[in-house]
Design a protein around this motif. Structure first.
Motif, short mmCIF file in Angstrom:
data_model
loop_
_atom_site.label_atom_id
_atom_site.label_comp_id
_atom_site.label_asym_id
_atom_site.label_seq_id
_atom_site.Cartn_x
_atom_site.Cartn_y
_atom_site.Cartn_z
N ILE A 36 65.87 -47.65 -0.92
CA ILE A 36 65.44 -47.24 -2.61
C ILE A 36 64.78 -48.73 -3.02
N VAL A 37 63.26 -48.47 -2.65
CA VAL A 37 62.20 -49.76 -2.55
C VAL A 37 61.62 -50.35 -3.89
N TYR A 38 62.07 -49.51 -5.19
CA TYR A 38 62.14 -49.86 -5.70
C TYR A 38 63.44 -49.32 -7.31
N TYR A 39 63.82 -50.43 -7.97
CA TYR A 39 63.96 -49.27 -9.72
C TYR A 39 64.54 -49.85 -10.84
N GLN A 40 64.15 -49.59 -12.04
CA GLN A 40 64.72 -49.94 -13.08
C GLN A 40 65.33 -48.87 -13.69
N LYS A 41 66.15 -49.59 -15.46
CA LYS A 41 66.78 -49.09 -15.95
C LYS A 41 65.30 -48.94 -16.82
N ALA A 42 65.03 -49.73 -17.30
CA ALA A 42 64.79 -49.80 -18.67
C ALA A 42 63.36 -50.43 -18.18
N PRO A 43 62.68 -50.58 -19.47
CA PRO A 43 62.14 -49.99 -20.41
C PRO A 43 62.18 -48.19 -20.23
N TYR A 44 62.13 -47.73 -18.72
CA TYR A 44 62.10 -46.38 -18.74
C TYR A 44 62.89 -46.06 -17.24
N ARG A 45 63.86 -44.86 -17.31
CA ARG A 45 63.79 -45.32 -15.58
C ARG A 45 63.00 -45.19 -14.31
N TYR A 46 62.58 -45.63 -13.67
CA TYR A 46 62.27 -45.33 -12.72
C TYR A 46 62.36 -45.67 -11.57
N ALA A 47 62.58 -45.37 -9.70
CA ALA A 47 62.43 -45.60 -8.91
C ALA A 47 61.71 -44.66 -7.62
N SER A 48 61.22 -45.83 -6.71
CA SER A 48 60.74 -45.18 -5.70
C SER A 48 62.08 -45.52 -4.16
N VAL A 49 61.35 -44.09 -3.18
CA VAL A 49 62.61 -44.19 -2.15
C VAL A 49 61.90 -44.01 -1.30
N LYS A 50 62.53 -43.84 -0.07
CA LYS A 50 61.30 -44.70 1.01
C LYS A 50 62.13 -43.84 2.45
N MET A 51 61.37 -43.73 3.33
CA MET A 51 62.31 -43.62 4.42
C MET A 51 61.02 -43.47 5.67
N ASP A 52 61.16 -44.86 6.48
CA ASP A 52 60.39 -44.99 7.15
C ASP A 52 59.71 -43.45 8.28
N GLY A 53 58.26 -43.62 8.44
CA GLY A 53 57.89 -42.16 9.47
C GLY A 53 57.66 -40.48 8.87
N LEU A 54 58.56 -40.57 7.03
CA LEU A 54 58.71 -39.87 7.01
C LEU A 54 57.82 -39.52 5.11
N THR A 55 58.12 -40.36 4.39
CA THR A 55 58.06 -40.98 2.68
C THR A 55 58.22 -41.52 1.69
N GLU A 56 57.89 -41.25 0.53
CA GLU A 56 58.67 -42.64 -0.05
C GLU A 56 57.81 -41.49 -1.18
N ILE A 57 58.88 -41.44 -2.08
CA ILE A 57 59.01 -40.62 -3.33
C ILE A 57 59.13 -41.44 -4.40
N GLY A 58 58.64 -41.09 -5.97
CA GLY A 58 58.65 -42.09 -6.56
C GLY A 58 59.90 -40.74 -7.97
N PHE A 59 60.80 -41.32 -9.17
CA PHE A 59 61.46 -40.47 -9.98
C PHE A 59 61.13 -41.34 -11.08
N TYR A 60 60.86 -40.46 -12.07
CA TYR A 60 61.07 -40.49 -13.26
C TYR A 60 62.40 -40.18 -14.06
N GLY A 61 62.70 -41.23 -14.56
CA GLY A 61 63.43 -40.62 -15.66
C GLY A 61 63.61 -39.44 -17.23
N ALA A 62 63.94 -38.83 -17.10
CA ALA A 62 63.63 -37.05 -18.39
C ALA A 62 64.33 -37.21 -19.17
N ARG A 63 64.23 -37.97 -20.20
CA ARG A 63 65.62 -37.49 -21.54
C ARG A 63 65.20 -36.46 -22.21
N ASN A 64 63.89 -35.45 -21.06
CA ASN A 64 63.75 -34.01 -22.33
C ASN A 64 64.32 -33.02 -21.14
N ASP A 65 65.08 -33.39 -19.91
CA ASP A 65 64.84 -32.54 -18.89
C ASP A 65 65.62 -31.52 -19.54
#
Length: 251
Positions: A36-65
């Motif tokens: 986990i290379v970035y994480y926040q809970k407010a004002p909205y939920r967002y995080a980014s994960v990364k694996m060296d040699g593979l990829t980085e992916i971001g996630f947005y917490g959707a309340r209306n999911d």
């Protein structure tokens, strides 16, 4: 989140995920071996994960999911997919004590398609990451595969080819099951013993993926009852290896 030390552009896939399952969702990626290379809970939920040699992916917490809505996906091209696959499986086994292969989240087995070797990763929110090792130009390979299937004289073999793609390229096991049902019901006499064995083993895997273990066992039994020549047996080596894996699987 930008890397000012690099002048190379990059693309980060961004997936929506359930706001209320956000941390549980991230746990699966850490189990895979991502950091986990970035994480926040407010004002909205967002995080980014990364694996060296593979990829980085971001996630947005959707309340209306909602189920079936806001699903994403990406393709990650790697030079050695088997190495990545084994690493991911080992990480999952070390974290969970098992390898999740059904439901969500899950990781597929390593499969060969017309254009690549690939493994599909489906997370808790049904986002899909396809990690693949290309076999060449995908457009050319798909055109060649379509021409090959079109030229087949056997309707059974054509339906097998469609079911194979449904199962291994798209993980659409219901479509694969239904296609195989038609093949065996109407055209089984149109298929060689080699292809009937392949189709039975594929059918067993599809039933297993759909949690229809009794039907999977039946398909495996039927596959073993088919008499093949020595030449066909040699051509079916990887198919019989997969059959053995399915028989020994601990459900």
């Amino acid at each position: 989140m930008s890397d000012s030390s690099s002048n190379t552009s990059r693309t980060i896939a961004l997936f929506d995920c359930d706001y209320h399952k956000f941390d549980e969702h991230l746990e699966f990626y850490t189990a895979l071996g991502f950091d986990i290379v970035y994480y926040q809970k407010a004002p909205y939920r967002y995080a980014s994960v990364k694996m060296d040699g593979l990829t980085e992916i971001g996630f947005y917490g959707a309340r209306n999911d909602r189920e079936g809505i806001n699903r994403g996906g990406c393709y990650v091209d790697v030079p050695d997919v088997r190495e990545v696959y084994e690493q991911l499986r080992a990480n999952l086994k070390a974290y969970f004590g098992r390898i999740p292969v059904k439901g969500t989240p899950r990781i597929s087995r390593l499969n060969k398609t017309a254009e690549d070797w690939r493994v599909n990763i489906t997370d808790l929110n049904e986002n899909t990451i396809i990690i693949g090792e290309s076999l060449g130009d995908s457009t050319t390979l798909m055109q060649e595969e379509e021409a090959r299937v079109k030229a087949l004289q056997s309707k059974f073999e054509k339906l097998y080819a469609s079911a194979y793609r449904f199962a291994y390229s798209k993980e659409d096991y219901f479509a694969a099951r239904n296609t195989l049902e038609v093949a065996f019901h109407k055209y089984v006499n149109d298929g060689s013993n080699e292809y009937v064995v392949k189709a039975r083993v594929l059918q067993a895997e599809v039933f297993d993926a759909l949690n229809q273990r009794d039907r999977a066992i039946e398909a495996m039994t039927l596959a073993k009852e088919i008499v093949v020549s020595e030449l066909e047996q040699a051509a079916l080596r990887t198919t019989y290896e997969r059959l053995k894996e399915l028989e020994q699987k601990d459900i």
